[in-house]
Design a protein around this motif. Sequence first.
Motif, short mmCIF file in Angstrom:
data_model
loop_
_atom_site.label_atom_id
_atom_site.label_comp_id
_atom_site.label_asym_id
_atom_site.label_seq_id
_atom_site.Cartn_x
_atom_site.Cartn_y
_atom_site.Cartn_z
N UNK A 90 0.75 -1.24 -0.13
CA UNK A 90 0.15 0.14 -0.21
C UNK A 90 0.48 1.12 0.12
N UNK A 91 2.43 1.23 -0.20
CA UNK A 91 2.69 2.54 -0.20
C UNK A 91 2.93 3.35 -1.56
N UNK A 92 2.21 2.70 -2.12
CA UNK A 92 2.27 3.79 -3.64
C UNK A 92 0.57 4.62 -3.72
N UNK A 93 0.17 4.38 -2.48
CA UNK A 93 -0.84 5.89 -2.04
C UNK A 93 -0.80 6.35 -0.96
N UNK A 94 -0.88 7.37 -1.08
CA UNK A 94 -0.40 8.61 0.45
C UNK A 94 -2.07 9.40 0.26
N UNK A 95 -1.66 9.59 1.37
CA UNK A 95 -3.07 10.82 1.62
C UNK A 95 -2.39 11.59 3.38
N UNK A 96 -3.34 12.33 2.99
CA UNK A 96 -1.92 13.43 4.33
C UNK A 96 -3.83 14.39 4.72
N UNK A 97 -3.68 14.83 5.93
CA UNK A 97 -5.04 15.26 6.59
C UNK A 97 -6.03 13.88 7.24
N UNK A 98 -7.11 14.21 8.37
CA UNK A 98 -7.67 13.85 9.53
C UNK A 98 -7.30 11.49 8.62
N UNK A 99 -7.89 11.64 7.50
CA UNK A 99 -7.75 10.07 7.05
C UNK A 99 -5.79 9.97 6.90
N UNK A 100 -4.95 10.09 6.90
CA UNK A 100 -3.62 10.07 6.69
C UNK A 100 -3.68 8.74 7.74
N UNK A 101 -2.74 7.99 7.37
CA UNK A 101 -1.92 7.06 7.85
C UNK A 101 -0.91 6.94 8.80
N UNK A 102 -0.37 8.30 8.71
CA UNK A 102 0.11 8.68 10.34
C UNK A 102 -0.19 9.46 10.99
N UNK A 103 0.40 8.53 11.75
CA UNK A 103 -0.12 8.43 13.61
C UNK A 103 -0.27 9.85 13.20
N UNK A 104 -1.44 10.51 14.08
CA UNK A 104 -1.74 11.44 14.72
C UNK A 104 -2.42 12.69 13.26
N UNK A 105 -2.81 12.21 12.20
CA UNK A 105 -3.19 13.16 11.00
C UNK A 105 -2.38 13.45 10.40
N UNK A 106 -1.25 13.40 10.62
CA UNK A 106 -0.33 14.77 10.11
C UNK A 106 -0.33 14.51 9.27
N UNK A 107 0.22 15.92 8.67
CA UNK A 107 0.54 16.54 7.02
C UNK A 107 2.14 16.23 6.90
N UNK A 108 2.40 16.41 5.50
CA UNK A 108 3.49 15.67 5.30
C UNK A 108 3.83 15.76 3.92
#
Length: 494
Positions: A90-108
Motif C-alpha cells: 500500500x505504499x503507492x497510495x498517499x493521503x494527508x490530513x485527518x484520514x492519513x495513515x500517519x500517526x496523529x493525522x499529520x501532514x507532510x
Amino acid sequence: MTEYYERTYSAGTRPRAEGLFGLSWVAMVTAGVVIVTVVLAQAIVGLLAAGILLGVGTVVTAPLVIQIGGRTGYVRALLLWQWWRGARRGEHRYRSGSFSAIPGGATTLPGLLAPSRLYQGQAVDGHSFGLIHLPKFDEYTVVLRAWPQGGEAVDQELVDQWVAAWGSFLASLGSAPDVKAIVPVIDTVPETGNRLTAEVSAIVRPGAPEVAQRVMWELADQLASQRVQLEPRVAITFEATTPERRKIPAEQALEIGRRLPGILAALAEAGVRAEPMTAAQITAVVRRAYDPAAQADLEAAAAEPGGHGVPWSMAGPQDEQQRYDRLLHSGAVSITWEMTQAPPGVLTERVLQRLLEPNPELPRKRVAVIYRPHSAAEATRIVDDDWRNARVAEQHTKGGLVSASASIRVANAEQARQEQARGHGLTRYGILITLTAPRGEDIPRIEALVQDLSTQARLTIRRCNTYQSAAFAASLGVGVILPEHATIPEALEG
C-alpha cells in the motif's frame, strides 16, 4: 565582407567501462567465471554437469549482456519488484490530513520529500531565500527565480558569449566540492490573470492620467489572454561538508548566503537575470504542481500582505496514487519521461527550443535539466579511465563501421582529457519532462505530443515507469536527485 559560420556544439559522450567485445566489466567477469566453471566441470564431473552449468550461467549472464532502453535485465527486474512490493504494502497510495495513515493525522509531502524541511535565510546582499533541507543526505537546496534573455533581436555573437558563460558557470560551480547538482527548470502553467492584475495594481498610481491607467490595464488583459505563462527557475543543491553545517541549518544558510551574490553575477553574465526565491514562493510552486486547482488562489493570496500562509508541510497533495506509468494527485494526472539518449552529432544552441517554449496544447509542462558536476579529482579519473576503455574497445573490434566508431570514441576521449587538463569541467546531465493534465485527459494524445517535441529536440525519451512519484519530485527542482537518491546498485546498471 565577413562570412558567418553557424557555431555548433556536441552533446558530449557517456563514459563507458567496457571490456572485451564491448561488454561491461561486470558482464565480462561474470561470463568469464561461467566459462571457467563450465570447463572445469566438464573436465572433473562430466559433460552433463557442464551442460547444466552452461545453461544456468547463460541465464545468469544474459540479463547483464542484453539491455533494453539502456537498462540491463536485472535493473528492470529490480525496479518491477520494488514497484510490486510497494503496491502490495500500500505504499503507492498517499493521503494527508485527518484520514492519513500517519500517526496523529499529520501532514507532510509525499515520497522522497517527506523528510524535507524548509528554512528562510538571508544573503549578504540583503536577499531573502528559502532553503530546502534533506537531513538524510545532508543536502540543502536554494531555488532562484530566473528571467532568461530571449534570442529575439540578439546578435549571434552575443548568444555565443552567453553559451560560453553558461559553460563557465557550470565549470566554476563544479569546481566546488560541495555542489551536488544544478537544475534549471522551465515551467509552463496556464495564465490566470491574477499575477498580472496584482502587478498592475502595484505599479499604477491612483493619481496617474486616465489614459495611462487604461493602457496598463489593456496590456494586462492582452498578456493574460496568451493562456500560458513561462516560469523558469534554477535550483542549486549543496552538500554540508562540516559537522556543524550538518547539524545546524543556520550554519549552512550563512555559507550559501555568502556565495549567492557571486552565483547571481555569474548567471547574469550568461544572460540569465535571477534572484533567490523566498520560502513562501517555493511553497507556492510545489503546492501548485501537486494541486493545480490551487494556482489561482495562491496567485491571488500572494498579493495580500500576509501572503498565502501555506506551510511547507501542506505543500503536497491531499491524496496521491502512483500507478505503473502515471501519477494521480489532487484531481490531476501527471506523467514524467526521462532522457535515455542525448542529441546525436552536432547541434546548435536552439536544439531544445521547441521542447521548452510554451505550448497551448500542453499548458502544464515542466522540463528539468539536471547537471551533476564532477570534482576536479573525479573528472581526471573519469576521463583517463574512459580513454583507456576506449583504447581497449578499439583494439578488440574488427572491420568496417565498428572500427570507425571505436576510433571516433578514442578521439573524443582524448579531446575530453585535453580539455579537462586545461581547466574545463566535467558534468553529467539528464532531462526530465513532466506533463500534468486534468483527470480524464486523452493520455495517448499527450504521449504523441511529447514524443513529437522530443523528436524535434533530437532526444530519445522513455516513461519513468514504476517510479513516477520520485521522478515527479525530481523534476520540481527542489533537491531530489534521482541518481544520488537511487536504490539500484550501480554494478547492475551495466
